[in-house]
Design a protein around this motif. Structure first.
Motif, PDB file in Angstrom:
ATOM      1  N   GLY A   6       0.808  -1.123   0.009  1.00 51.57           N
ATOM      2  CA  GLY A   6       0.123  -0.023   0.011  1.00 51.57           C
ATOM      3  C   GLY A   6       0.780   1.094   0.115  1.00 51.57           C
ATOM      4  N   LEU A   7       1.803   1.389   0.661  1.00 44.99           N
ATOM      5  CA  LEU A   7       2.810   2.423   0.821  1.00 44.99           C
ATOM      6  C   LEU A   7       3.420   2.562  -0.711  1.00 44.99           C
ATOM      7  N   LEU A   8       4.019   1.349  -1.144  1.00 42.71           N
ATOM      8  CA  LEU A   8       4.808   1.802  -2.308  1.00 42.71           C
ATOM      9  C   LEU A   8       3.811   2.045  -3.451  1.00 42.71           C
ATOM     10  N   THR A   9       2.255   1.779  -3.375  1.00 41.64           N
ATOM     11  CA  THR A   9       1.783   1.917  -4.699  1.00 41.64           C
ATOM     12  C   THR A   9       1.312   3.400  -4.537  1.00 41.64           C
ATOM     13  N   VAL A  10       0.770   3.602  -3.097  1.00 40.02           N
ATOM     14  CA  VAL A  10       0.368   5.188  -2.970  1.00 40.02           C
ATOM     15  C   VAL A  10       1.567   6.113  -3.731  1.00 40.02           C
ATOM     16  N   VAL A  11       2.744   5.829  -3.338  1.00 40.14           N
ATOM     17  CA  VAL A  11       3.844   6.619  -3.936  1.00 40.14           C
ATOM     18  C   VAL A  11       3.973   6.690  -5.549  1.00 40.14           C
ATOM     19  N   LEU A  12       3.789   5.399  -6.108  1.00 41.14           N
ATOM     20  CA  LEU A  12       3.790   5.029  -7.615  1.00 41.14           C
ATOM     21  C   LEU A  12       2.455   5.707  -8.205  1.00 41.14           C
ATOM     22  N   TYR A  13       1.359   5.703  -7.503  1.00 41.30           N
ATOM     23  CA  TYR A  13       0.109   6.395  -8.081  1.00 41.30           C
ATOM     24  C   TYR A  13       0.361   7.964  -8.035  1.00 41.30           C
ATOM     25  N   THR A  14       0.886   8.473  -6.848  1.00 42.57           N
ATOM     26  CA  THR A  14       1.002   9.883  -6.855  1.00 42.57           C
ATOM     27  C   THR A  14       2.162  10.197  -8.097  1.00 42.57           C
ATOM     28  N   MET A  15       3.057   9.514  -8.189  1.00 46.00           N
ATOM     29  CA  MET A  15       4.120   9.859  -9.222  1.00 46.00           C
ATOM     30  C   MET A  15       3.467   9.911 -10.495  1.00 46.00           C
ATOM     31  N   SER A  16       2.641   8.817 -10.712  1.00 43.77           N
ATOM     32  CA  SER A  16       2.104   8.830 -12.131  1.00 43.77           C
ATOM     33  C   SER A  16       1.037  10.069 -12.478  1.00 43.77           C
ATOM     34  N   TRP A  17       0.419  10.273 -11.350  1.00 41.80           N
ATOM     35  CA  TRP A  17      -0.600  11.194 -11.489  1.00 41.80           C
ATOM     36  C   TRP A  17       0.111  12.627 -11.594  1.00 41.80           C
ATOM     37  N   ALA A  18       1.321  12.847 -10.887  1.00 37.30           N
ATOM     38  CA  ALA A  18       2.076  13.991 -11.089  1.00 37.30           C
ATOM     39  C   ALA A  18       2.513  14.022 -12.472  1.00 37.30           C
ATOM     40  N   LEU A  19       3.065  12.955 -13.051  1.00 32.91           N
ATOM     41  CA  LEU A  19       3.596  12.794 -14.591  1.00 32.91           C
ATOM     42  C   LEU A  19       2.357  13.128 -15.589  1.00 32.91           C
ATOM     43  N   MET A  20       1.235  12.832 -15.105  1.00 29.01           N
ATOM     44  CA  MET A  20       0.162  13.061 -16.303  1.00 29.01           C
ATOM     45  C   MET A  20      -0.116  14.433 -16.338  1.00 29.01           C
ATOM     46  N   SER A  21      -0.184  14.831 -15.075  1.00 24.97           N
ATOM     47  CA  SER A  21      -0.549  16.395 -14.923  1.00 24.97           C
ATOM     48  C   SER A  21       0.602  17.272 -15.719  1.00 24.97           C
ATOM     49  N   MET A  22       1.900  16.882 -15.499  1.00 26.85           N
ATOM     50  CA  MET A  22       3.054  17.590 -16.391  1.00 26.85           C
ATOM     51  C   MET A  22       2.692  17.385 -17.858  1.00 26.85           C
ATOM     52  N   ILE A  23       2.641  16.558 -18.236  1.00 27.07           N
ATOM     53  CA  ILE A  23       2.536  16.008 -19.552  1.00 27.07           C
ATOM     54  C   ILE A  23       1.416  16.905 -20.461  1.00 27.07           C
ATOM     55  N   ASN A  24       0.228  17.111 -19.622  1.00 25.83           N
ATOM     56  CA  ASN A  24      -1.080  17.481 -20.033  1.00 25.83           C
ATOM     57  C   ASN A  24      -0.965  18.921 -19.984  1.00 25.83           C
ATOM     58  N   ARG A  25      -0.222  19.475 -19.053  1.00 28.43           N
ATOM     59  CA  ARG A  25      -0.193  20.801 -18.510  1.00 28.43           C
ATOM     60  C   ARG A  25      -1.411  21.324 -18.077  1.00 28.43           C
ATOM     61  N   GLU A  26      -1.866  20.600 -17.201  1.00 32.17           N
ATOM     62  CA  GLU A  26      -3.282  20.711 -16.562  1.00 32.17           C
ATOM     63  C   GLU A  26      -3.293  19.641 -15.216  1.00 32.17           C
ATOM     64  N   MET A  27      -3.860  20.286 -14.199  1.00 32.15           N
ATOM     65  CA  MET A  27      -4.156  19.268 -13.134  1.00 32.15           C
ATOM     66  C   MET A  27      -5.215  18.281 -13.528  1.00 32.15           C
TER      67      MET A  27
END
Length: 168
Positions: free
Chosen positions: A115-136
């Protein structure tokens, strides 16, 4: 002198079972489940499989296999190339470095570690998707995906454990 060390790896078909099961999990993830009215969120079965097999048989799922499955999943899911590949390679890296701390612990402890590992990985993927699309991007779909994956870990790990004990 007789080799007293147990055989930690098997070569041949039994050595490929974790990779084949992980690929099967990827195919199951791609099945169209739900309808347009009630879409069901699919847990990240590949991430569960990689974490499970890395916890019990780390030599049978090398970095190359994790990268290959992750890259194929990126192509199939139409996400930015490298996102699932990075998630799976980071999962392998994390488990190899932390295995000495949670090997032999209870299943609940391993579930918490997952659970701790995946919360970090999903937060990372959310941040990456937000940066790629230039919107939250909305947080709720990623949070829902994380919760579904977290609660699917226990039954999927139980099935993988039964299969591992029977065939590996």
């Amino acid at each position: 002198m007789k080799n007293l060390r147990p055989n930690m790896t098997r070569f041949g078909l039994p050595g490929f079972i974790p990779l084949l099961i992980t690929l099967l999990m990827a195919i199951i993830m791609l099945l169209p489940i739900g309808t347009g009215a009630a879409n069901v969120t699919m847990p990240h079965l590949v991430l569960i499989s990689v974490f499970y097999y890395m916890s019990y048989r780390p030599l049978l799922l090398p970095y190359g296999a994790c990268a290959f499955v992750g890259f194929m999943l990126d192509l199939w899911l139409d996400v930015p190339l490298g996102m699932n590949m990075a998630m799976l390679v980071l999962t392998r890296f994390f488990v190899l470095n932390q295995l000495k701390h949670y090997r032999g612990k209870s299943a609940v402890f391993q579930w918490g570690t997952f659970g701790l590992l995946t919360v970090v990985l999903y937060t990372m993927s959310w941040a990456l998707m937000s940066m790629i699309n230039r919107e939250m991007w909305p947080v709720v779909p990623h949070l829902t995906q994380w919760l579904v994956t977290l609660f699917a870990y226990a039954p999927v790990a139980l099935l993988l454990g039964r299969f591992r004990k029977a065939f590996l």
